[in-house]
Design a protein around this motif. Structure first.
Motif, PDB file in Angstrom:
ATOM      1  N   UNK A  43       0.832  -1.194   0.000  1.00 39.71           N
ATOM      2  CA  UNK A  43       0.000   0.000   0.000  1.00 39.71           C
ATOM      3  C   UNK A  43       0.868   1.245   0.000  1.00 39.71           C
ATOM      4  N   UNK A  44       0.557   2.181  -0.889  1.00 34.40           N
ATOM      5  CA  UNK A  44       1.348   3.410  -1.005  1.00 34.40           C
ATOM      6  C   UNK A  44       0.412   4.609  -0.922  1.00 34.40           C
ATOM      7  N   UNK A  45       0.705   5.522  -0.002  1.00 32.50           N
ATOM      8  CA  UNK A  45      -0.035   6.769   0.112  1.00 32.50           C
ATOM      9  C   UNK A  45       0.947   7.923   0.008  1.00 32.50           C
ATOM     10  N   UNK A  46       0.437   9.144  -0.108  1.00 29.75           N
ATOM     11  CA  UNK A  46       1.310  10.305  -0.218  1.00 29.75           C
ATOM     12  C   UNK A  46       0.806  11.468   0.616  1.00 29.75           C
ATOM     13  N   UNK A  47       1.722  12.306   1.091  1.00 27.23           N
ATOM     14  CA  UNK A  47       1.366  13.550   1.782  1.00 27.23           C
ATOM     15  C   UNK A  47       2.262  14.672   1.272  1.00 27.23           C
ATOM     16  N   UNK A  48       1.671  15.871   1.159  1.00 26.35           N
ATOM     17  CA  UNK A  48       2.397  17.027   0.646  1.00 26.35           C
ATOM     18  C   UNK A  48       2.491  18.148   1.652  1.00 26.35           C
ATOM     19  N   UNK A 100      -1.578  16.558   7.374  1.00 22.98           N
ATOM     20  CA  UNK A 100      -0.985  15.335   6.815  1.00 22.98           C
ATOM     21  C   UNK A 100      -0.977  14.162   7.781  1.00 22.98           C
ATOM     22  N   UNK A 101      -0.914  14.440   9.083  1.00 19.07           N
ATOM     23  CA  UNK A 101      -0.910  13.347  10.060  1.00 19.07           C
ATOM     24  C   UNK A 101      -2.264  12.654  10.078  1.00 19.07           C
ATOM     25  N   UNK A 102      -3.328  13.447  10.135  1.00 17.62           N
ATOM     26  CA  UNK A 102      -4.683  12.882  10.123  1.00 17.62           C
ATOM     27  C   UNK A 102      -4.927  12.133   8.820  1.00 17.62           C
ATOM     28  N   UNK A 103      -4.574  12.759   7.706  1.00 16.85           N
ATOM     29  CA  UNK A 103      -4.811  12.143   6.391  1.00 16.85           C
ATOM     30  C   UNK A 103      -4.023  10.847   6.233  1.00 16.85           C
ATOM     31  N   UNK A 104      -2.752  10.858   6.658  1.00 13.81           N
ATOM     32  CA  UNK A 104      -1.916   9.659   6.529  1.00 13.81           C
ATOM     33  C   UNK A 104      -2.459   8.511   7.374  1.00 13.81           C
ATOM     34  N   UNK A 108       4.796   8.203   0.839  1.00 14.01           N
ATOM     35  CA  UNK A 108       5.664   9.107   0.090  1.00 14.01           C
ATOM     36  C   UNK A 108       5.388  10.515   0.601  1.00 14.01           C
ATOM     37  N   UNK A 109       6.396  11.151   1.155  1.00 12.11           N
ATOM     38  CA  UNK A 109       6.190  12.432   1.845  1.00 12.11           C
ATOM     39  C   UNK A 109       7.056  13.538   1.258  1.00 12.11           C
ATOM     40  N   UNK A 110       6.436  14.692   1.048  1.00 10.68           N
ATOM     41  CA  UNK A 110       7.210  15.873   0.674  1.00 10.68           C
ATOM     42  C   UNK A 110       7.109  16.934   1.775  1.00 10.68           C
ATOM     43  N   UNK A 111       7.131  16.474   3.021  1.00  7.88           N
ATOM     44  CA  UNK A 111       7.041  17.387   4.164  1.00  7.88           C
ATOM     45  C   UNK A 111       8.399  17.936   4.579  1.00  7.88           C
ATOM     46  N   UNK A 125       6.894  22.773  12.973  1.00 10.79           N
ATOM     47  CA  UNK A 125       6.375  22.483  11.641  1.00 10.79           C
ATOM     48  C   UNK A 125       6.303  20.974  11.427  1.00 10.79           C
ATOM     49  N   UNK A 126       5.231  20.525  10.778  1.00 10.93           N
ATOM     50  CA  UNK A 126       5.061  19.091  10.543  1.00 10.93           C
ATOM     51  C   UNK A 126       6.158  18.592   9.615  1.00 10.93           C
ATOM     52  N   UNK A 127       6.818  17.531  10.021  1.00 12.33           N
ATOM     53  CA  UNK A 127       7.941  16.953   9.268  1.00 12.33           C
ATOM     54  C   UNK A 127       7.778  15.437   9.227  1.00 12.33           C
ATOM     55  N   UNK A 128       8.683  14.770   8.534  1.00 12.31           N
ATOM     56  CA  UNK A 128       8.668  13.307   8.523  1.00 12.31           C
ATOM     57  C   UNK A 128       8.891  12.752   9.927  1.00 12.31           C
ATOM     58  N   UNK A 129       9.748  13.407  10.699  1.00  9.54           N
ATOM     59  CA  UNK A 129       9.996  12.955  12.064  1.00  9.54           C
ATOM     60  C   UNK A 129       8.723  13.029  12.900  1.00  9.54           C
ATOM     61  N   UNK A 130       8.014  14.157  12.799  1.00 10.99           N
ATOM     62  CA  UNK A 130       6.763  14.324  13.540  1.00 10.99           C
ATOM     63  C   UNK A 130       5.726  13.316  13.055  1.00 10.99           C
ATOM     64  N   UNK A 131       5.607  13.184  11.743  1.00  8.79           N
ATOM     65  CA  UNK A 131       4.656  12.236  11.173  1.00  8.79           C
ATOM     66  C   UNK A 131       4.956  10.812  11.633  1.00  8.79           C
ATOM     67  N   UNK A 132       6.229  10.430  11.627  1.00  6.05           N
ATOM     68  CA  UNK A 132       6.608   9.078  12.043  1.00  6.05           C
ATOM     69  C   UNK A 132       6.152   8.801  13.472  1.00  6.05           C
TER      70      UNK A 132
END
Length: 312
Positions: free
Chosen positions: A174-179, A199-203, A221-224, A232-239
């Motif tokens: 499964x592949x999703x994306x956030x911008x 992006x956190x809620x959506x992901x 796939x993240x372009x944060x 600021x929301x980042x990959x670290x925060x999202x993870x």
């Protein structure tokens, strides 16, 4: 039946039963050995229209990059393992005269030729306007996945997916994306009526759908951007706030990771984050091993592949 004949027949029968048992045990043991398969994930980000290698001008990146060398490497890796996934984390456009002249057409065509399985959007993919990006997708043989942009009433409305599921061997990926948030980063006239969502809620909402659809591995796939000094929301925060996502492939901040960063998600599980700089200088590779007795394993190896100009 005389005694000698009886003994002979009994011995033959016993031998046949023993042989049958041995063969049966052998078949059973063979069938009980868990079958392992390997998934290879190749990924790029922030290639920025670098279709040719960097010029041989004495600079640090001379001779690096270029779609010809990347395509050759991808072909070699696929020959080794047909269960290979190829993805990109955005900013396909902007950075060389190719984009200035052709507005992204050769970039999309090249990625289609290389067989990309999925991509997400970066902020620079809006640089010639959202209508241009949508128009260039006529050349795409891969989906654009993004779950936190609402494209209703824009040219992208029917040109993207919140997620995609790709079958590689027995595995469902499964592949999703956030911008990234576009306001203040991209002029309003370029992204039009695009609405940015958390992006956190959506992901997490999208990853839950993919979990219910029995995906063996879930990739975002993240372009944060990988991390920031503020909130600021980042990959670290999202993870750290994520659920069900196994791997974040990032972009935007142009970081060259030596190896993936490991975090604990919202439920205490492991999640990896990786990013491969910019300009197509490097291509990431992660190998996941799957077995029938264990749903998935963390990658045993991470390889950074230097994309060099092919020898003439």
């Amino acid at each position: 039946m005389n005694r000698r004949h009886f003994i002979k027949q009994t011995a033959l029968a016993g031998s046949a039963v023993l042989s049958s048992s041995v063969v049966g045990a052998s078949v059973l043991n063979t069938q009980s050995i868990p079958e392992e398969t390997q998934l290879t994930i190749l990924h790029t980000n922030d290639v920025h229209s670098r279709l040719e290698p960097f010029p041989m001008d004495g600079s640090r990146n001379q001779g690096l990059g270029g779609v010809a060398a990347r395509a050759s490497l991808i072909q070699l890796i696929r020959a080794e393992n047909p269960h290979t996934l190829l993805v990109d984390a955005g900013d396909i456009f902007q950075g060389t005269p190719y984009f200035n002249l052709y507005k992204g057409e050769p970039e999309i065509k090249a990625m289609s030729k290389m067989g990309y399985d999925a991509v997400t959007m970066g902020n620079h993919d809006f640089d010639a306007g959202i209508e241009n990006f949508a128009n260039q997708l006529q050349h795409a043989r891969f989906p654009v996945v993004i779950s936190n942009y609402d494209f209703a009433n824009t040219p992208m409305e029917y040109n993207y997916k919140p997620y995609t599921i790709i079958q590689k061997g027995k595995q469902r990926i499964g592949i999703l994306g956030v911008g990234i948030e576009l306001e203040g980063l991209v002029p309003k006239n370029l992204y039009g009526n695009t609405v940015y969502k958390d992006p956190i809620v959506a992901a997490n909402e999208t990853a839950e759908i993919l979990r219910q659809k029995k995906c063996d591995l879930i990739i975002c796939l993240s372009h944060l951007g990988d991390k920031y000094g503020d909130n600021k929301v980042s990959d670290e925060v999202l993870a750290k706030e994520s659920r069900n996502v196994d791997l974040i492939i990032g972009g935007h901040t142009h970081r060259f990771f030596d190896q993936p960063r490991k975090y604990k998600n919202k439920d205490g599980g492991d999640i990896l984050v990786n990013q491969m700089g910019w300009g197509g200088i490097q291509m990431g590779r992660l190998d996941y091993n799957f077995s029938e007795t264990k749903r998935k394993k963390s990658p045993k190896a991470h390889t950074v592949v230097m994309i060099r100009k092919p020898s003439e």
